[in-house]
Motif scaffolding. Sequence first.
Motif, mmCIF file in Angstrom:
data_model
loop_
_atom_site.group_PDB
_atom_site.id
_atom_site.type_symbol
_atom_site.label_atom_id
_atom_site.label_comp_id
_atom_site.label_asym_id
_atom_site.label_seq_id
_atom_site.Cartn_x
_atom_site.Cartn_y
_atom_site.Cartn_z
ATOM 1 N N SER A 1 14.430 17.457 12.028
ATOM 2 C CA SER A 1 13.569 17.178 13.177
ATOM 3 C C SER A 1 12.718 15.933 12.957
ATOM 4 C CB SER A 1 12.669 18.382 13.459
ATOM 5 O OG SER A 1 13.423 19.565 13.629
ATOM 6 N N VAL A 2 12.088 15.834 11.791
ATOM 7 C CA VAL A 2 11.207 14.692 11.536
ATOM 8 C C VAL A 2 12.015 13.408 11.339
ATOM 9 C CG1 VAL A 2 11.042 14.774 9.003
ATOM 10 C CG2 VAL A 2 9.050 14.111 10.351
ATOM 11 N N SER A 3 13.298 13.527 11.010
ATOM 12 C CA SER A 3 14.133 12.333 10.871
ATOM 13 C C SER A 3 14.241 11.575 12.183
ATOM 14 C CB SER A 3 15.532 12.722 10.388
ATOM 15 O OG SER A 3 15.504 13.250 9.094
ATOM 16 N N TRP A 4 14.180 12.286 13.315
ATOM 17 C CA TRP A 4 14.233 11.606 14.605
ATOM 18 C C TRP A 4 13.034 10.704 14.815
ATOM 19 C CZ3 TRP A 4 18.482 11.083 17.152
ATOM 20 C CH2 TRP A 4 19.479 12.058 17.082
ATOM 21 N N LEU A 5 11.898 11.059 14.239
ATOM 22 C CA LEU A 5 10.721 10.201 14.334
ATOM 23 C C LEU A 5 10.982 8.859 13.656
ATOM 24 C CD1 LEU A 5 7.703 9.624 14.845
ATOM 25 C CD2 LEU A 5 7.208 10.891 12.735
ATOM 26 N N TRP A 6 11.535 8.898 12.441
ATOM 27 C CA TRP A 6 11.822 7.638 11.723
ATOM 28 C C TRP A 6 12.952 6.869 12.396
ATOM 29 C CZ3 TRP A 6 7.520 8.366 9.866
ATOM 30 C CH2 TRP A 6 7.155 9.459 9.089
ATOM 31 N N MET A 7 13.963 7.583 12.901
ATOM 32 C CA MET A 7 15.067 6.917 13.586
ATOM 33 C C MET A 7 14.567 6.175 14.836
ATOM 34 S SD MET A 7 18.102 7.188 12.223
ATOM 35 C CE MET A 7 19.030 8.150 11.021
ATOM 36 N N PHE A 8 13.596 6.749 15.512
ATOM 37 C CA PHE A 8 13.045 6.111 16.713
ATOM 38 C C PHE A 8 12.485 4.731 16.378
ATOM 39 C CE2 PHE A 8 9.255 5.259 19.303
ATOM 40 C CZ PHE A 8 9.825 5.187 20.561
ATOM 41 N N PHE A 9 11.677 4.640 15.336
ATOM 42 C CA PHE A 9 11.096 3.349 14.969
ATOM 43 C C PHE A 9 12.140 2.423 14.354
ATOM 44 C CE2 PHE A 9 7.267 6.026 15.068
ATOM 45 C CZ PHE A 9 6.466 5.236 15.877
ATOM 46 N N VAL B 1 5.635 0.112 9.443
ATOM 47 C CA VAL B 1 5.183 1.131 10.403
ATOM 48 C C VAL B 1 5.543 2.529 9.917
ATOM 49 C CG1 VAL B 1 5.522 2.027 12.736
ATOM 50 C CG2 VAL B 1 5.251 -0.429 12.376
ATOM 51 N N VAL B 2 6.770 2.700 9.432
ATOM 52 C CA VAL B 2 7.225 4.015 8.980
ATOM 53 C C VAL B 2 6.413 4.486 7.776
ATOM 54 C CG1 VAL B 2 9.161 5.223 7.906
ATOM 55 C CG2 VAL B 2 9.543 3.833 9.935
ATOM 56 N N ASN B 3 6.167 3.603 6.825
ATOM 57 C CA ASN B 3 5.389 3.986 5.642
ATOM 58 C C ASN B 3 3.950 4.326 5.990
ATOM 59 O OD1 ASN B 3 6.966 3.750 3.007
ATOM 60 N ND2 ASN B 3 7.523 1.844 3.982
ATOM 61 N N LEU B 4 3.361 3.579 6.912
ATOM 62 C CA LEU B 4 1.988 3.881 7.326
ATOM 63 C C LEU B 4 1.917 5.229 8.018
ATOM 64 C CD1 LEU B 4 -0.964 3.096 7.759
ATOM 65 C CD2 LEU B 4 -0.264 1.895 9.849
ATOM 66 N N LEU B 5 2.851 5.486 8.925
ATOM 67 C CA LEU B 5 2.855 6.764 9.635
ATOM 68 C C LEU B 5 3.140 7.916 8.686
ATOM 69 C CD1 LEU B 5 2.591 8.152 12.334
ATOM 70 C CD2 LEU B 5 5.003 7.720 12.768
ATOM 71 N N LEU C 1 0.733 11.213 8.066
ATOM 72 C CA LEU C 1 1.235 12.574 8.249
ATOM 73 C C LEU C 1 1.102 13.406 6.980
ATOM 74 C CD1 LEU C 1 4.465 12.012 10.388
ATOM 75 C CD2 LEU C 1 2.302 13.002 11.140
ATOM 76 N N LEU C 2 1.404 12.822 5.835
ATOM 77 C CA LEU C 2 1.405 13.582 4.584
ATOM 78 C C LEU C 2 0.001 13.875 4.092
ATOM 79 C CD1 LEU C 2 4.367 11.910 2.646
ATOM 80 C CD2 LEU C 2 4.337 14.109 3.831
ATOM 81 N N PHE C 3 -0.859 12.864 4.076
ATOM 82 C CA PHE C 3 -2.198 13.067 3.526
ATOM 83 C C PHE C 3 -3.191 13.550 4.571
ATOM 84 C CE2 PHE C 3 -0.107 10.304 0.504
ATOM 85 C CZ PHE C 3 -0.461 10.885 -0.697
ATOM 86 N N GLY C 4 -2.768 13.604 5.834
ATOM 87 C CA GLY C 4 -3.584 14.228 6.864
ATOM 88 C C GLY C 4 -3.107 15.629 7.162
ATOM 89 N N SER C 5 -2.635 16.329 6.128
ATOM 90 C CA SER C 5 -2.104 17.686 6.279
ATOM 91 C C SER C 5 -2.734 18.597 5.233
ATOM 92 C CB SER C 5 -0.571 17.674 6.110
ATOM 93 O OG SER C 5 -0.231 17.367 4.769
ATOM 94 N N ASN C 6 -2.235 19.833 5.174
ATOM 95 C CA ASN C 6 -2.748 20.800 4.198
ATOM 96 C C ASN C 6 -1.842 20.903 2.971
ATOM 97 O OD1 ASN C 6 -0.522 22.048 5.317
ATOM 98 N ND2 ASN C 6 -1.519 24.033 5.613
ATOM 99 N N ILE C 7 -1.095 19.837 2.670
ATOM 100 C CA ILE C 7 -0.203 19.868 1.513
ATOM 101 C C ILE C 7 -0.995 19.897 0.206
ATOM 102 C CG2 ILE C 7 1.423 18.440 0.199
ATOM 103 C CD1 ILE C 7 2.769 17.686 2.760
#
Length: 279
Positions: free
Chosen positions: A177-185, A198-202, A206-212
């Motif tokens: 599912s998340v691969s479609w996000l990267w494919m879009f850009f 853009v992909v690395n920034l996003l 996503l990763l550090f703005g989570s509960n990981i």
Amino acid sequence: MTSSSTQARPAAEFPGRSVPGMQRPPAPGALFACRTFAWRTLIKLKYVQDHLGTAVVFPVILTLVFTYLLGGAIAGTPGDYLQFFLPGVIVLSLVASSMMSALTLNRDIATGMFDRVRSTPIWQPAVLVGTMGGDVLRYALTSVVPLALGLLLGFRPDGGFAGVVLALLYLQLFTFSVSWLWMFFAVLIPQPTAAAGVVNLLQFILLFGSNILAPSQTMPGWLEAVVKLNPVTHAATTTRGLMHGDLSGGDLTAGLLACAALIVVFATPTALLYNRKQR
């Protein structure tokens, strides 16, 4: 003289022309085209070091560094932190790994490989579908490596073998599912350097703005509200719940809805942009 002698020669001496009695071979079907691009993706595991490094080395480094460098400060002991962090580090590694195929597609478009593919009589969406299908093995490798390391370090999933298998299956769905996000850009931005930026920034957001890395309950109220909107947060919560056997119905629903939202929002625009580039 030369012209008349050339015309008198039999057609079989001209391999570039049609030969009587022979038929044009059938065009490759959609399944064959998808399988070909999936195999192309798998070959890169052997010959492209970035793909193999992201799948194997990166998860190992993350697991060791965060467990023993920050685990004691966050959870009291590295062992306690490992129980919380390991499902999250698998999600983190998969999200990072899911970018590789998108950036490869972007380079193919920029270098002209895309033009060569679209001139062939194949089912054109096979480039996207086959690439994502071939990534399944790489995602499985990225999941199993940190899990095996965590088990050696003392990680014990309370959900047992069944819970771990269900978590890994869910992660395949989420990564798709998340691969479609990267494919879009990758399809939207023509310059490889700009697309990678853009992909690395996003990805970082996503990763550090989570509960990981830490429970969202320990964050300020405004930040906790933002973190709960992040699909990566729901993926990490669902994975932890399945592995530890304490997943609630609400968290499972949120995890599945996060996958559905990513596909609905990004799959159709990506396919439309991709088809527009073929005209």
